[in-house]
Design a protein around this motif. Sequence first.
Motif, PDB file in Angstrom:
ATOM      1  N   ILE A 187       0.869  -1.175   0.000  1.00 42.83           N
ATOM      2  CA  ILE A 187       0.000   0.000   0.000  1.00 42.83           C
ATOM      3  C   ILE A 187       0.905   1.224   0.000  1.00 42.83           C
ATOM      4  CG2 ILE A 187      -1.780   1.292   1.221  1.00 42.83           C
ATOM      5  CD1 ILE A 187      -2.702  -1.315   2.476  1.00 42.83           C
ATOM      6  N   TYR A 188       0.881   1.969  -1.102  1.00 44.27           N
ATOM      7  CA  TYR A 188       1.745   3.142  -1.233  1.00 44.27           C
ATOM      8  C   TYR A 188       1.150   4.329  -0.481  1.00 44.27           C
ATOM      9  CZ  TYR A 188       4.381   0.799  -4.940  1.00 44.27           C
ATOM     10  OH  TYR A 188       5.165  -0.058  -5.652  1.00 44.27           O
ATOM     11  N   ASP A 189       2.020   5.175   0.019  1.00 44.99           N
ATOM     12  CA  ASP A 189       1.537   6.440   0.588  1.00 44.99           C
ATOM     13  C   ASP A 189       0.792   7.231  -0.489  1.00 44.99           C
ATOM     14  OD1 ASP A 189       2.621   6.058   3.151  1.00 44.99           O
ATOM     15  OD2 ASP A 189       4.578   6.817   2.495  1.00 44.99           O
ATOM     16  N   VAL A 190       1.418   7.307  -1.662  1.00 46.40           N
ATOM     17  CA  VAL A 190       0.825   8.082  -2.766  1.00 46.40           C
ATOM     18  C   VAL A 190       0.971   7.291  -4.055  1.00 46.40           C
ATOM     19  CG1 VAL A 190       0.826  10.264  -4.033  1.00 46.40           C
ATOM     20  CG2 VAL A 190       1.523  10.237  -1.622  1.00 46.40           C
TER      21      VAL A 190
ATOM     22  N   ARG B  57      -2.802   5.162  -0.105  1.00 47.19           N
ATOM     23  CA  ARG B  57      -3.400   5.957   0.972  1.00 47.19           C
ATOM     24  C   ARG B  57      -3.980   7.240   0.391  1.00 47.19           C
ATOM     25  NH1 ARG B  57       0.798   7.315   5.259  1.00 47.19           N
ATOM     26  NH2 ARG B  57      -1.068   8.135   6.333  1.00 47.19           N
ATOM     27  N   VAL B  58      -3.243   7.835  -0.551  1.00 50.76           N
ATOM     28  CA  VAL B  58      -3.722   9.026  -1.264  1.00 50.76           C
ATOM     29  C   VAL B  58      -3.468   8.825  -2.751  1.00 50.76           C
ATOM     30  CG1 VAL B  58      -3.440  11.517  -1.627  1.00 50.76           C
ATOM     31  CG2 VAL B  58      -3.341  10.588   0.689  1.00 50.76           C
ATOM     32  N   LEU B  59      -4.448   9.195  -3.543  1.00 55.69           N
ATOM     33  CA  LEU B  59      -4.344   9.081  -5.001  1.00 55.69           C
ATOM     34  C   LEU B  59      -4.211  10.464  -5.624  1.00 55.69           C
ATOM     35  CD1 LEU B  59      -4.688   7.577  -7.757  1.00 55.69           C
ATOM     36  CD2 LEU B  59      -7.165   7.913  -7.464  1.00 55.69           C
TER      37      LEU B  59
ATOM     38  N   ASN C 153      -9.308  11.644  -0.045  1.00 55.96           N
ATOM     39  CA  ASN C 153      -7.923  11.202  -0.243  1.00 55.96           C
ATOM     40  C   ASN C 153      -7.580  11.065  -1.725  1.00 55.96           C
ATOM     41  OD1 ASN C 153      -9.497   8.899  -0.676  1.00 55.96           O
ATOM     42  ND2 ASN C 153      -7.881   7.504   0.031  1.00 55.96           N
ATOM     43  N   VAL C 154      -8.335  11.780  -2.559  1.00 53.03           N
ATOM     44  CA  VAL C 154      -8.076  11.796  -3.998  1.00 53.03           C
ATOM     45  C   VAL C 154      -7.897  13.238  -4.456  1.00 53.03           C
ATOM     46  CG1 VAL C 154      -8.990  11.280  -6.291  1.00 53.03           C
ATOM     47  CG2 VAL C 154      -9.387   9.684  -4.391  1.00 53.03           C
TER      48      VAL C 154
ATOM     49  N   ALA D 200      -3.272  15.565   3.730  1.00 54.71           N
ATOM     50  CA  ALA D 200      -4.224  14.449   3.738  1.00 54.71           C
ATOM     51  C   ALA D 200      -3.618  13.205   4.385  1.00 54.71           C
ATOM     52  CB  ALA D 200      -4.677  14.147   2.308  1.00 54.71           C
ATOM     53  N   LEU D 201      -2.340  12.970   4.149  1.00 56.86           N
ATOM     54  CA  LEU D 201      -1.680  11.820   4.758  1.00 56.86           C
ATOM     55  C   LEU D 201      -1.655  11.920   6.280  1.00 56.86           C
ATOM     56  CD1 LEU D 201       1.309  11.375   2.283  1.00 56.86           C
ATOM     57  CD2 LEU D 201      -0.541   9.731   2.667  1.00 56.86           C
ATOM     58  N   GLU D 202      -1.739  13.140   6.795  1.00 59.85           N
ATOM     59  CA  GLU D 202      -1.781  13.361   8.236  1.00 59.85           C
ATOM     60  C   GLU D 202      -3.210  13.514   8.754  1.00 59.85           C
ATOM     61  OE1 GLU D 202       0.633  16.774   9.019  1.00 59.85           O
ATOM     62  OE2 GLU D 202       2.508  15.782   8.445  1.00 59.85           O
ATOM     63  N   GLY D 203      -4.188  13.281   7.864  1.00 59.50           N
ATOM     64  CA  GLY D 203      -5.580  13.390   8.271  1.00 59.50           C
ATOM     65  C   GLY D 203      -6.070  14.815   8.407  1.00 59.50           C
TER      66      GLY D 203
END
Length: 528
Positions: free
Chosen positions: A120-123, A216-218, A408-409, A441-444
Amino acid sequence: MTFKSITPGFSVSGQLTTEDLHHAAAQGFKSVICNRPDGEEAGQPSAAAIQKEAEALGLSFTYIPAVSGAVTDDDAAKMKAALAQMPPPILAYCRSGARSAKLWEMATKAQDAAPSSAKIYDVVIVGGGSAGIATAASLLKRNQKLSVAVIEPSEDHYYQPGWTMVGAGVFSAEFTKRTEKSVMPKAVDWIKKAASGFVPEDNKVLLADGSSVAYRVLVACPGIKLDWAAIDGLTETLGQNGVTSNYRYDLAPYTNRLVKDFKQGRALFTQPPMPIKCAGAPQKSMYLSCSAWERAGVLKDIDVQFHNSGAVLFGVAAYVPALMEYIERYDAHLNFESKLVAIDGPAKIATFEQKRGDIVTQVDEKFDMIHVVPPQVAPDFVRNSPLAAASGFIEVNEATLQHVRYPNVFALGDACSASNAKTMAAARKQAPVVAVNVLAALEGKPPVADYDGYGSCPLTVERGKIVLAEFGYGGKLLPSFPNWLIDGTRPSRLSWLLKDTILPPIYWHGMLKGHEWMVKPHTIGAAN
């Protein structure tokens, strides 16, 4: 035509006609898949013709040709991706329906066996063009520990703004081309496959080989589709019979050859309906051609016509007076609300659909040379995905470039729905905004930066001079330089120097390397 039901959401049939499509739409079908290669037998309707009629009826369409008796796993993988993304019920057809049924069987059997990335990639970034590479570089400049994947099947990368200059003989075609490997940031995982769909509920991107990539984010920036087939007869005559386009790497040199050899006759230049990438490029080719003919002393013997599907010469009024001076200087005839719909290359006839008030008529125009800009739409796998807006483009908030339904997109470049001009300069400004918002976004956290709609269109009005159009949302002028240095509303030699000499190295060595010269992201709420 009888449609054979395989499941409640999937049916097959033999070769469809346009009449069959009307019956299918009446029966509630939402999508059509063509599994029959063009040219299997005489009189067979082409996939492009069926697609045109299907889309006119509001049906989604995908072309997955499979050779009779030689259906491959790759065909099945493409079928699987289409079945996952296209709205049901779906009607697939071939010569008899047997191939479509076989492909469905192979695709559904492969459902559980298809490989899927365990990582699962971060981005995950879909698209390795200007927007994708710039965003990857900007992300990694800020956080080298991110796991980033770029999905891009192409081996070559192009500086597309240079193709207008190739058509004018200023750049060579080779000057605009490098390997994709040479521009790919070394810290990313380059997935050399084509994306075929999005499953945002599962945080996955589907690939054409049947596999998927988790994120995680696209960040989606797959570019725009040049729909050459939308103009009847165009694909058969491109690159010959005086028919050219600077919108293709291999055709821009042909434009240059045509212009150099042209001494008299009629030269047509066309612009399709918006949106298109680089909205000024259709008329740039006209100006530079006229400038060459003027220098050669033959312009007086050439009938120059510009056929624009729109109602105005340029969408931002401040730049129109300068452009009109060149229209008058080159004695170019403007045809507004005139859309190219067909072309007969051997006969040298272009057919336009022209609107005059409430009346729409078709007009045939003879030509000796024609520069064509094709209609442009979102890629098929984008239009048929949950990410799409009604326009077919990826639906984003215009300021933050965050998807309106999937937080997350993010999307940028030509494939996103924002109303900015689709230019490389826009992607250059968007990439840092997306980068910092992705990190948030990765940090919510919610987005922290916004985009003002900036785009730039260096209008090459003659060899050696440019009207440097720079503007944002609503047509607001957003000049990068003080007026005393460059007045963007007037032709300038300094602007030509910018495009000819300065911008190419800024692209290769700045934008694609994460250097954000003059495009630092603006913080939401901060003063401009």
